[in-house]
Design an enzyme around this catalytic site. Structure first.
Site, mmCIF file in Angstrom:
data_model
loop_
_atom_site.group_PDB
_atom_site.id
_atom_site.type_symbol
_atom_site.label_atom_id
_atom_site.label_comp_id
_atom_site.label_asym_id
_atom_site.label_seq_id
_atom_site.Cartn_x
_atom_site.Cartn_y
_atom_site.Cartn_z
ATOM 1 N N TYR A 142 65.391 20.364 80.827
ATOM 2 C CA TYR A 142 65.010 19.060 81.380
ATOM 3 C C TYR A 142 65.843 18.705 82.611
ATOM 4 O O TYR A 142 65.514 17.794 83.357
ATOM 5 C CB TYR A 142 65.146 17.944 80.331
ATOM 6 C CG TYR A 142 64.181 18.056 79.164
ATOM 7 C CD1 TYR A 142 63.188 19.028 79.138
ATOM 8 C CD2 TYR A 142 64.256 17.195 78.077
ATOM 9 C CE1 TYR A 142 62.308 19.149 78.080
ATOM 10 C CE2 TYR A 142 63.380 17.300 77.013
ATOM 11 C CZ TYR A 142 62.414 18.285 77.019
ATOM 12 O OH TYR A 142 61.545 18.401 75.961
ATOM 13 N N LYS A 191 66.603 30.750 70.400
ATOM 14 C CA LYS A 191 65.583 31.800 70.560
ATOM 15 C C LYS A 191 66.317 33.012 71.130
ATOM 16 O O LYS A 191 65.982 33.555 72.193
ATOM 17 C CB LYS A 191 64.486 31.261 71.492
ATOM 18 C CG LYS A 191 63.256 32.127 71.579
ATOM 19 C CD LYS A 191 62.393 32.101 70.334
ATOM 20 C CE LYS A 191 61.227 33.062 70.465
ATOM 21 N NZ LYS A 191 60.570 33.375 69.197
ATOM 22 N N ASP A 223 61.143 29.103 66.216
ATOM 23 C CA ASP A 223 59.809 29.177 65.613
ATOM 24 C C ASP A 223 59.903 29.187 64.085
ATOM 25 O O ASP A 223 59.129 28.528 63.385
ATOM 26 C CB ASP A 223 59.021 30.389 66.148
ATOM 27 C CG ASP A 223 59.883 31.620 66.401
ATOM 28 O OD1 ASP A 223 61.111 31.539 66.205
ATOM 29 O OD2 ASP A 223 59.321 32.658 66.778
ATOM 30 N N ASP A 247 64.013 17.999 70.969
ATOM 31 C CA ASP A 247 62.952 17.042 71.274
ATOM 32 C C ASP A 247 61.737 17.327 70.389
ATOM 33 O O ASP A 247 61.159 16.434 69.757
ATOM 34 C CB ASP A 247 62.594 17.197 72.765
ATOM 35 C CG ASP A 247 61.793 16.033 73.302
ATOM 36 O OD1 ASP A 247 61.573 15.071 72.555
ATOM 37 O OD2 ASP A 247 61.389 16.091 74.480
ATOM 38 N N ASP A 251 60.512 15.428 66.372
ATOM 39 C CA ASP A 251 59.215 14.783 66.124
ATOM 40 C C ASP A 251 58.608 15.332 64.831
ATOM 41 O O ASP A 251 58.014 14.600 64.044
ATOM 42 C CB ASP A 251 58.240 15.055 67.280
ATOM 43 C CG ASP A 251 58.312 13.978 68.360
ATOM 44 O OD1 ASP A 251 59.403 13.408 68.538
ATOM 45 O OD2 ASP A 251 57.283 13.710 69.012
#
Ligand code: NAD
Length: 355
Positions: A142, A191, A223, A247, A251
């Site tokens: 970001y 990852k 994942d 982020d 959620d």
């Protein structure tokens, strides 16, 4: 005692949910003899409309001068066509950066009263969910290099994920310190099978772990983590993540506890702190008095305990929320069969009254 709180209402449902939280804070003030003085600096779309920029300098100064900052949410379709650096979300990234808020703490707790609102099978949800996502907040993709250019197939755009060992070490320490106060386990998400930045992340976390021999460290690919969150969320205590992975995963963690409207967060740095729900400005329900204010009220509770060191007051807010839920009151997002449906405003009022 007198405390100053900067309230950034923001856009969409932001004004509704922050007003509900202020009603609860005022009830705390009355019950415990505190005075909360509010200021209302602008950010996001509201700031663009009033001043032309998503984060006016004045907002940063007001936030720095306050004892703590409470934020609703920013953004909405009205400003979607603006270029990236003029969008409301730029204000959000800007304030996090200006206040040095590198750690975002997102607790996800399944209230027994709301287990029916969880989309998980009851054999999974009955094991309970009590985890906290520790998300790095001012680094990673970001904030990395970005742009557009002509590539092999014509126009292309790029964003860059990059982390220094310092940034990883700083956020890892927050996660390990928190795990010490909880159940003693850190799951670091990366990852590392694909990304160099993740390999540095994993190696740095491992070296920080040496200072915490009492804490169990587990590494998990992002994942797999997304899958494990719906398969067996009870396994998680502290989830340590990069900016983007956190982020997304938070959620998901929110949804399995019943609604995204339930999850608070605190963003902290060396000097300042900001508290906000994890959800966005929900333009689809803005102005309908149907938003769930609980995530924002819980964020206010975190503000009381973490920034103002008023833990008894924070516990009173948490108990008032539990009481209202156990009495069956629900906003539409968590309202199942036989619930007593209320709007955002009344939910705030009920919680304030139960204090
Ligand atoms: P969102 O979180 O705003 O909404 C996703 C879904 O959840 C919607 O259906 C919405 O109605 C529902 N929802 C969210 N909060 C709720 C609440 N308190 N009560 C009941 N339902 C709720 O995410 P989005 O739709 O992807 O984004 C909308 C806008 O918010 C965009 O402009 C986005 O950039 C912005 N956004 C801001 C923040 C922030 O300010 N921290 C975070 C995420 C997204």
């Amino acid at each position: 005692m007198k405390y100053s709180i900067a309230v950034i209402k923001g856009d969409g449902i932001g004004p509704e949910i922050t007003e509900a939280a202020i009603e609860v804070l005022n009830a705390v003030g009355l019950k415990f003899g505190h005075e909360f003085a509010y200021s209302y600096p602008l950010m996001g779309g509201a700031a663009i409309d009033a001043t032309g920029v998503p984060l006016p300098d004045e907002t940063v100064s007001i936030c720095k001068a306050a004892d703590a900052v409470l934020l609703g949410a920013v953004g909405g379709p009205k400003w979607d066509a603006l270029p990236g650096d003029k969008r409301p979300e730029k204000g959000l990234l800007g304030i996090r950066s200006a206040l040095g808020l590198y750690a975002n703490l997102r607790p996800a707790l399944l209230y027994p009263e709301l287990s029916a609102a969880s989309p998980l099978r009851t054999d999974i949800s009955s094991a309970g969910i009590d985890l906290i996502v520790v998300r790095e907040l001012i680094g990673g993709i970001y904030f990395g290099d970005r742009g557009s250019r002509q590539g092999r197939y014509g126009e292309e755009a790029f964003d860059t994920e990059s982390y220094s060992a310092f940034e990883v070490e700083r956020i890892a320490k927050v996660a390990f310190d928190l795990a010490r106060k909880r159940r003693g386990k850190v799951t670091s998400v990366d990852k590392a099978n694909v990304l160099d930045s993740s390999r540095l992340w994993r190696a740095t976390v491992a070296s920080v772990a040496k200072q915490y021999p009492d804490i169990t460290l587990e590494n998990m690919f992002v994942d797999n983590c997304a899958m494990q969150l719906v398969k067996n969320p009870a396994q998680f205590d502290v989830l340590l993540t990069s900016n983007m992975f956190g982020d997304i995963l938070s959620d998901e963690a929110a949804m399995i506890t019943g609604s995204i409207g339930l999850l608070p967060s605190s963003s902290v740095g060396e000097k300042y702190a900001l508290y906000e729900p994890i959800h966005g400005s929900a333009p689809d329900i803005a102005g309908t008095d149907t938003a769930d204010p609980i995530a924002t009220i819980l964020s206010a509770s975190m503000l009381l305990s973490m920034s103002l060191h008023l833990s008894e007051e924070a516990a009173a807010v948490d108990n008032a929320i539990k009481k209202v839920l156990s009495e069956g009151w629900r906003t539409p997002d968590i309202c199942g069969e036989g619930c007593k449906k209320v709007g955002c405003r009344l939910m705030g009022k009920l919680i304030a009254e139960r204090l």
